[in-house]
Motif scaffolding. Structure first.
Motif, PDB file in Angstrom:
ATOM      1  N   GLU A  89      21.042   9.698  35.840  1.00 27.53           N
ATOM      2  CA  GLU A  89      22.168   9.135  36.594  1.00 27.53           C
ATOM      3  C   GLU A  89      21.629   8.552  37.891  1.00 27.53           C
ATOM      4  O   GLU A  89      21.302   9.299  38.806  1.00 27.53           O
ATOM      5  CB  GLU A  89      23.192  10.221  36.927  1.00 27.53           C
ATOM      6  CG  GLU A  89      23.886  10.804  35.736  1.00 27.53           C
ATOM      7  CD  GLU A  89      24.834  11.930  36.122  1.00 27.53           C
ATOM      8  OE1 GLU A  89      24.728  12.426  37.269  1.00 27.53           O
ATOM      9  OE2 GLU A  89      25.643  12.312  35.279  1.00 27.53           O
ATOM     10  N   PRO A 109      15.668  10.581  28.322  1.00 33.44           N
ATOM     11  CA  PRO A 109      16.549  11.621  27.774  1.00 33.44           C
ATOM     12  C   PRO A 109      15.952  12.214  26.503  1.00 33.44           C
ATOM     13  O   PRO A 109      15.414  11.507  25.658  1.00 33.44           O
ATOM     14  CB  PRO A 109      17.850  10.870  27.491  1.00 33.44           C
ATOM     15  CG  PRO A 109      17.838   9.729  28.460  1.00 33.44           C
ATOM     16  CD  PRO A 109      16.397   9.336  28.583  1.00 33.44           C
ATOM     17  N   ARG A 167      20.408  13.230  30.672  1.00 34.89           N
ATOM     18  CA  ARG A 167      20.638  11.833  31.050  1.00 34.89           C
ATOM     19  C   ARG A 167      20.019  11.571  32.424  1.00 34.89           C
ATOM     20  O   ARG A 167      19.684  12.485  33.159  1.00 34.89           O
ATOM     21  CB  ARG A 167      22.123  11.504  31.060  1.00 34.89           C
ATOM     22  CG  ARG A 167      22.920  12.295  32.071  1.00 34.89           C
ATOM     23  CD  ARG A 167      24.423  12.026  31.922  1.00 34.89           C
ATOM     24  NE  ARG A 167      25.195  12.864  32.818  1.00 34.89           N
ATOM     25  CZ  ARG A 167      25.552  14.108  32.569  1.00 34.89           C
ATOM     26  NH1 ARG A 167      25.220  14.685  31.415  1.00 34.89           N
ATOM     27  NH2 ARG A 167      26.259  14.798  33.430  1.00 34.89           N
TER      28      ARG A 167
END
Length: 155
Positions: free
Chosen positions: A145, A101, A143
């Motif tokens: 995921e 990130p 992010r």
């Protein structure tokens, strides 16, 4: 049974054992069949040819089968059929992403909402939170995921 049948049973039993130990190790079926033929040949020799001949055939069968196993299981012979190559390849683990990130990159295709981004020299499939991003736009990783990289436009 006559002596020819007993001799053929012993011969084919030894041939199957040799095939199992030397030529096709690990199949088990051929070895068990060879052992069964040897046992039948020795049993018929005891029954039909007498105990003296049975003892001689039993001892010779055990010696020849032992030699076959010894020759077949020598390390030199095992090296011919063993896998000796070492696989040094590796797979990138998706659970440990190489793009963290905050990393920035440039889109190679339009993100509608998914597409391709170039991070340094690594091409990755990414997705946005739903917005469309034009090709050639600078994006930043928000992010990770599971197996998706979520990005947003830097502009």
């Amino acid at each position: 049974m006559d002596w020819l049948t007993v001799a053929l049973l012993l011969l084919f039993g030894l041939v199957f054992l040799a095939a199992e130990v030397i030529f096709i190790p690990g199949t088990t079926v051929v070895g068990l069949l060879g052992f069964a033929l040897l046992a039948a040949g020795v049993w018929f020799a005891y029954r039909d040819l007498g105990s003296g001949t049975g003892h001689v055939l039993l001892a010779s069968s055990v010696v020849v089968a032992g030699l076959l196993v010894y020759v077949g299981l020598r390390p030199k012979n095992l090296a011919r059929v063993a896998l000796n190559d070492v696989n040094s390849g590796h797979v990138r683990d998706a659970r440990l992403p190489d793009v963290q990130p905050g990393t920035t990159g440039r889109t190679l295709s339009a993100l509608r909402p998914a597409g391709t981004v170039l991070f340094a020299e690594n091409r990755r499939e990414v997705t946005t939170r739903g917005e469309f991003v034009a090709a050639g736009t600078e994006v930043r990783v928000l992010r990770i995921e599971q197996n998706r990289i979520v990005v947003e436009s830097v502009a």
